[in-house]
Design an enzyme around this catalytic site. Structure first.
Site, PDB file in Angstrom:
ATOM      1  N   LYS A  80       6.374   7.866  -4.145  1.00 50.25           N
ATOM      2  CA  LYS A  80       6.953   8.648  -3.110  1.00 50.25           C
ATOM      3  C   LYS A  80       7.440   9.596  -3.471  1.00 50.25           C
ATOM      4  O   LYS A  80       8.694  10.109  -4.337  1.00 50.25           O
ATOM      5  CB  LYS A  80       7.356   8.556  -1.965  1.00 50.25           C
ATOM      6  CG  LYS A  80       8.249   9.111  -0.729  1.00 50.25           C
ATOM      7  CD  LYS A  80       9.271   9.002  -0.177  1.00 50.25           C
ATOM      8  CE  LYS A  80       9.451   9.116   1.336  1.00 50.25           C
ATOM      9  NZ  LYS A  80      10.265   8.467   2.503  1.00 50.25           N
ATOM     10  N   SER A 155       7.807   8.005   6.471  1.00 54.50           N
ATOM     11  CA  SER A 155       8.168   9.851   5.982  1.00 54.50           C
ATOM     12  C   SER A 155       7.102   8.784   4.686  1.00 54.50           C
ATOM     13  O   SER A 155       6.496  10.593   3.665  1.00 54.50           O
ATOM     14  CB  SER A 155       9.071  10.279   5.877  1.00 54.50           C
ATOM     15  OG  SER A 155       9.780   9.759   5.111  1.00 54.50           O
ATOM     16  N   SER A 179      10.923   4.527   7.159  1.00 54.91           N
ATOM     17  CA  SER A 179       9.746   5.037   6.502  1.00 54.91           C
ATOM     18  C   SER A 179       9.275   4.341   5.656  1.00 54.91           C
ATOM     19  O   SER A 179       8.239   4.777   5.187  1.00 54.91           O
ATOM     20  CB  SER A 179      10.665   6.438   5.786  1.00 54.91           C
ATOM     21  OG  SER A 179      10.739   7.143   7.731  1.00 54.91           O
TER      22      SER A 179
END
Length: 473
Positions: A80, A155, A179
């Protein structure tokens, strides 16, 4: 072997050690697929081709020399884009960091590198892991590979989408309110929010100091366990890092775990407070029945209301978000997306006494939650509804939405999402499993055992118009 990009990490690891597959061959398959198809789902911000081939070549030479660095040796992964990487662009999906190149690796990235893993690149996120799907940031939001008109949640959206689409074997996400688990849920993969403090956050761009978790995502729970085994452990540079030693080999899961297991179910949460859709409820009931048939027993449990966990979490996390980004908000607000700006501004309204009381309430909620594990081994519930259309999230959603994932950011318990079926529209459905603090291995063992007695791991998404239907089992 015809679809190397859909091989699980555990399958690849076995083939590496038998000499039937090379890390270079597997890495090249992923890079080719990213180049050919990622424009359809926008899962990557930065693809690290040279680094990936160098990592893979090193792993291949080490295997040939008899050197084995552990479960992630030679396994391709993605990060990420809030995990800092030395010499590699790390944007947080924000124009405020559009040129940010760190000079040091995050601790978890350093551990993956030392473990011989192969970095494919940095994946799409919501802005600083908080702003929602936005189009006024450094790159477009990721799309769901099961239906590109739908969202992959967030996310850790790019990591979830990339793994589901066969563009990474494993990946790292972060989880402040769900997330990791939400993208795992709607992309049909496995994702673990580890126990708070189990995985270092040093070098991970913060969202909330007291609620952030970094953790692994992969196609199966076994693959998640392989990654966790490498990144778990105390880090003195992270003030929230737990000093509880890692007991045993986290990559070795208990295949017989369902026999005699007691599963607690907080029915009120998803029957009354946040009622599940018919498809989600039927899939959950079927999953529970499968585990009971395998030797587990189920008991209903009572927990505090979803709203009570959410109130504590939002008060604390919004204040901390403001403390992190207030300088950028005041000096260069035009470099932040609208969605994130709104959320940061809300944090400015939190009073010190509200923050302190929320922290005290969080402690009480955690104590009540941990007490439930005196009578059950694990908790089970749905993770989320299947993915809907990819569109901007209304600002009010932050305050109105009731989440089945947030409570365990508040309490710090390990929580895993796995696929437990598909909707009539063909979108993944999901099961959430929650354990006692630092009992991550049990949670992953239950997830893996469930995956092995159900057929859901055999089905992969087809990127419409991009590949033949035979690519999905």
């Amino acid at each position: 072997m015809s679809d190397l990009h859909f091989m699980t990490a555990s399958e690849a690891a076995a083939l590496f050690r038998s000499g039937k597959l090379s890390p270079v061959e597997l890495t090249r398959a992923y890079l080719d697929r990213i180049e050919a198809l990622d424009h359809l789902i926008d899962s990557y911000i930065t693809v690290t081709i040279e680094r990936a081939m160098a990592d893979a070549g090193r792993a291949e030479r080490e295997f040939a020399a008899g050197l084995d660095r552990g479960p992630m040796h030679g396994i391709p992964y993605c990060l990420k884009d809030i995990v800092e990487t030395e010499g590699i662009l790390t944007t947080g999906q924000s124009r405020s960091l559009a040129q940010h190149i760190p000079t040091k690796d995050a601790t978890l990235e350093a551990r993956l590198r030392a473990g011989g893993a192969v970095l494919l690149g940095k994946t799409t996120t919501w802005e600083f892991a908080h702003g929602g799907p936005s189009w006024d940031v450094v790159a477009p939001p990721a799309r769901n590979p099961w239906n590109r008109d739908n969202h992959p949640a967030g996310s850790s959206s790019g990591t979830g989408a990339a793994i589901a689409a066969g563009m990474a074997a494993t990946g790292i996400g972060t989880d402040t309110g769900g997330s990791i688990r939400l993208p795992a849920a709607v992309c049909g993969i496995a994702g673990l929010k580890p126990t708070y403090g189990r995985v270092s956050r040093t070098g991970v761009l913060p969202n909330s100091f007291t609620h952030d978790h970094a953790g692994p995502m992969a196609w199966t729970s076994q693959d998640v366990a392989m990654m966790l085994a490498v990144i778990a452990g105390h880090d003195p540079l992270d003030p929230g890092s737990g000093e509880v030693p890692v007991a045993g080999d986290l990559a070795q899961l208990d295949e017989r775990v369902l026999s005699g297991l007691t599963i607690g179910v907080p029915y009120r949460w998803f029957e009354e407070e946040a009622p599940s859709s018919t498809e989600v409820r039927e899939a959950f009931d079927a999953a529970l029945a499968a585990m009971v048939d395998a030797g587990a027993r189920m008991v209903p449990v009572e927990l505090p209301s979803l709203e009570s966990y959410a109130d504590a979490k939002k008060t604390i996390a919004m204040a901390e978000l403001y403390s992190i980004h207030h300088k950028t908000l005041k000096e260069t607000p035009h470099l932040l997306g609208e969605s994130l700006r709104y959320r940061i501004q809300c944090g400015a309204l939190i009073r010190a006494e509200d923050y302190v009381q929320a922290m005290r309430w969080r402690t009480q909620l955690s104590r009540v939650t941990q007490a439930v594990f005196d009578t059950v081994d694990i908790l089970a519930m749905p993770t989320a509804e299947p993915a809907g259309r990819l569109e901007a999230t209304p600002h009010s959603w932050l305050f109105k939405h009731k989440s089945l994932t947030t409570p365990f950011n508040t309490t710090g318990n390990p929580a895993l999402s796995v696929c437990n079926g598909f909707s009539k529209a063909g979108m993944p459905l999901s099961l959430q499993l929650v354990g006692k603090p630092f009992d991550d291995r049990l949670v992953l063992s239950v997830g893996s055992a469930y995956e092995q007695i159900t057929p859901w791991r055999a089905k992969r998404p087809v990127l419409a118009g991009a590949e033949p239907a035979s690519s999905a089992a």
